[in-house]
Design an enzyme around this catalytic site. Structure first.
Site, mmCIF file in Angstrom:
data_model
loop_
_atom_site.group_PDB
_atom_site.id
_atom_site.type_symbol
_atom_site.label_atom_id
_atom_site.label_comp_id
_atom_site.label_asym_id
_atom_site.label_seq_id
_atom_site.Cartn_x
_atom_site.Cartn_y
_atom_site.Cartn_z
ATOM 1 N N TYR A 126 -40.063 49.399 -65.613
ATOM 2 C CA TYR A 126 -39.317 49.245 -64.358
ATOM 3 C C TYR A 126 -38.129 48.310 -64.581
ATOM 4 O O TYR A 126 -38.022 47.252 -63.970
ATOM 5 C CB TYR A 126 -40.255 48.701 -63.290
ATOM 6 C CG TYR A 126 -39.756 48.805 -61.865
ATOM 7 C CD1 TYR A 126 -38.782 49.722 -61.488
ATOM 8 C CD2 TYR A 126 -40.301 47.989 -60.878
ATOM 9 C CE1 TYR A 126 -38.352 49.818 -60.180
ATOM 10 C CE2 TYR A 126 -39.876 48.069 -59.558
ATOM 11 C CZ TYR A 126 -38.905 48.983 -59.221
ATOM 12 O OH TYR A 126 -38.477 49.067 -57.915
ATOM 13 N N ASP A 162 -44.989 38.028 -73.244
ATOM 14 C CA ASP A 162 -44.225 38.884 -72.332
ATOM 15 C C ASP A 162 -44.315 38.254 -70.940
ATOM 16 O O ASP A 162 -45.342 38.334 -70.269
ATOM 17 C CB ASP A 162 -44.831 40.289 -72.343
ATOM 18 C CG ASP A 162 -44.093 41.287 -71.452
ATOM 19 O OD1 ASP A 162 -43.412 40.843 -70.507
ATOM 20 O OD2 ASP A 162 -44.228 42.499 -71.693
ATOM 21 N N ILE A 163 -43.222 37.612 -70.505
ATOM 22 C CA ILE A 163 -43.194 36.961 -69.194
ATOM 23 C C ILE A 163 -42.818 37.990 -68.129
ATOM 24 O O ILE A 163 -41.682 38.472 -68.091
ATOM 25 C CB ILE A 163 -42.189 35.794 -69.159
ATOM 26 C CG1 ILE A 163 -42.518 34.757 -70.231
ATOM 27 C CG2 ILE A 163 -42.179 35.131 -67.782
ATOM 28 C CD1 ILE A 163 -41.531 33.602 -70.295
ATOM 29 N N CYS A 165 -44.937 40.994 -67.343
ATOM 30 C CA CYS A 165 -45.186 42.167 -68.191
ATOM 31 C C CYS A 165 -45.214 43.487 -67.445
ATOM 32 O O CYS A 165 -45.334 44.547 -68.069
ATOM 33 C CB CYS A 165 -46.490 41.975 -68.951
ATOM 34 S SG CYS A 165 -47.953 41.854 -67.875
ATOM 35 N N GLY A 166 -45.143 43.465 -66.110
ATOM 36 C CA GLY A 166 -45.148 44.714 -65.373
ATOM 37 C C GLY A 166 -46.426 45.499 -65.616
ATOM 38 O O GLY A 166 -47.530 44.943 -65.646
ATOM 39 N N GLU A 190 -51.998 44.883 -58.908
ATOM 40 C CA GLU A 190 -51.897 46.300 -59.227
ATOM 41 C C GLU A 190 -51.367 46.505 -60.632
ATOM 42 O O GLU A 190 -51.809 47.395 -61.359
ATOM 43 C CB GLU A 190 -51.011 47.010 -58.199
ATOM 44 C CG GLU A 190 -51.617 47.100 -56.816
ATOM 45 C CD GLU A 190 -52.928 47.862 -56.813
ATOM 46 O OE1 GLU A 190 -52.955 49.015 -57.280
ATOM 47 O OE2 GLU A 190 -53.937 47.294 -56.361
ATOM 48 N N GLN A 191 -50.398 45.696 -61.028
ATOM 49 C CA GLN A 191 -49.865 45.817 -62.379
ATOM 50 C C GLN A 191 -50.911 45.448 -63.421
ATOM 51 O O GLN A 191 -50.992 46.076 -64.480
ATOM 52 C CB GLN A 191 -48.615 44.941 -62.531
ATOM 53 C CG GLN A 191 -47.414 45.478 -61.783
ATOM 54 C CD GLN A 191 -46.158 44.648 -62.025
ATOM 55 O OE1 GLN A 191 -46.230 43.459 -62.344
ATOM 56 N NE2 GLN A 191 -45.004 45.259 -61.855
ATOM 57 N N CYS A 343 -28.119 50.058 -54.937
ATOM 58 C CA CYS A 343 -28.074 49.293 -56.190
ATOM 59 C C CYS A 343 -27.300 50.051 -57.264
ATOM 60 O O CYS A 343 -26.535 49.457 -58.029
ATOM 61 C CB CYS A 343 -29.488 48.993 -56.665
ATOM 62 S SG CYS A 343 -30.364 47.779 -55.664
#
Length: 374
Positions: A126, A162-163, A165-166, A190-191, A343
């Site tokens: 994402y 990984d800051i 990490c989705g 949820e992720q 966007c």
């Protein structure tokens, strides 16, 4: 009479961007409710976006509409109470405290994994893809990750953080293709569910954790599309955490949306409906917050690639909506379309940027060439 006055004012503004009311061009506004004009002048983009969600107006090419609005600078001519209150709140309060940070997870990232599966690539990345000699979203996302990991010079056995990490797509790729051990952190429940399943049987640990609570050292750190949630009052803390967790010979890559000016708040519509308390950093804010902690090794700009990514997501979303069994309410579909295409228009107009910033604690020694091709 007053209604005609508001319409004339809006028409004059839009004319500067080559946009007509009920015109024939794809970027023209089709107005269904004449109350729209007063709402635009008194509420700005918040009113414009809410009116679109409510069906007061349409546009066949929303991305082109916003490209013209932003390129002409019309948004600067409409200053509303919501805009002023947002700026004041951002100045007075830290809107991204740990107690507040979960709001974006609840509002956005926990909307439902089916939505994001339908919109994103197979690994649910994402963030902006890298559209180098490709027209395929899947390949663009794979190339983005390859670009990041090549810049980080990953080697088998390294410990990597990984800051943000989705859903775990980047961690999965790093572990599978580069043989590293990854720890990913996110504040979205949820992720976490998806990421742990996606990375099952790999040397990947997914933790439900605020970045401020990380207290472990790593050889490499990357953060992809998370810095937009940090907030300018926390930028220094963010970089202090990254420095504390990075070995002296390590590398840190920050992949983030950027803005041309330093701000202390975000667009009122985006904050209310999409990303609560989000904030787009400027180059000055990044360099100021990281000064004395890191050495700048590389600053890579590929902003148009986010326009291509958003357009691809919007096409996938529309297709997903048309095939999903349960479907989504019209109000939600219009909101999500407005988000993606407004966007996209901002990236096309270059009022939003996409940056990859490579940092090291002490500076790389020797004739190092940072990767660009993939």
């Amino acid at each position: 009479m007053l209604e005609n006055f508001f319409r004339t004012q809006v028409e004059q503004l839009l004319d500067r961007a080559g946009i007509a009311i009920n015109g024939s061009a794809p970027w023209d506004m089709d107005v269904h409710d004449n109350r729209l004009f007063q709402r635009i002048l008194t509420q700005g983009n918040l009113g414009l976006g809410e009116a679109y969600m409510e069906g007061w107006w349409d546009c066949r090419a929303l991305d082109e509409f916003f490209f013209r609005i932003l390129r002409a600078g019309i948004n600067r001519n409409v200053v509303t109470p919501s805009l002023l209150l947002g700026a004041l709140a951002g100045h007075l309060f830290n809107l991204q405290l740990p107690s507040r940070s979960l709001s974006v997870a609840r509002k956005h990232y926990n909307l439902g994994n089916d939505l994001f599966r339908g919109m994103l690539d197979s690994n649910m990345n994402y963030s902006c893809g890298y559209w180098h000699n490709t027209a395929d979203l899947q390949e663009a996302q794979e190339q983005k990750l390859k670009l990041i990991f090549n810049k980080l010079m990953l080697e088998p056995g390294m410990k990597v953080l990984d800051i943000g990490c989705g859903w775990g797509g980047a961690a999965k790729t790093a572990a599978e293709q580069y043989g590293v051990h990854v720890t990913g952190v996110t504040i979205s429940t949820e992720q976490v569910k998806v990421a742990r399943e996606l990375c099952r049987n790999l040397p990947v640990t997914i933790r439900l954790l605020d970045y401020r609570d990380i207290d472990e050292q790593f050889d490499r750190i990357y953060s992809i599309g998370m810095f937009e949630h940090v907030g300018y009052k926390n930028y220094r803390t963010y970089f202090e955490v990254a420095r504390r967790c990075l070995s002296d010979e390590g590398l840190f890559l920050l992949h983030t949306i950027g803005g041309n000016e330093s701000v202390g708040s975000t667009d009122p519509w985006i904050s209310r409906y999409i990303f609560p308390n989000s904030m787009i950093p400027s180059a000055r804010q990044i360099t100021s917050a990281s000064e004395g902690l890191f050495v700048l090794e590389d600053w890579h700009v590929f902003s148009h690639d986010y326009y291509l990514t958003l357009k691809s997501w919007e096409r996938n979303f529309e297709e997903h909506c048309n095939t999903a069994r349960s479907g989504y309410p019209v109000h939600f579909r219009r909101m999500w379309r407005y988000y993606l295409l407004s966007c996209a228009g901002a990236f096309l107009a270059r009022t939003l940027q996409l940056w990859q910033v490579l940092l090291s604690p002490k500076g790389l020694v020797g004739p190092v060439r940072i990767a660009r091709e993939v």
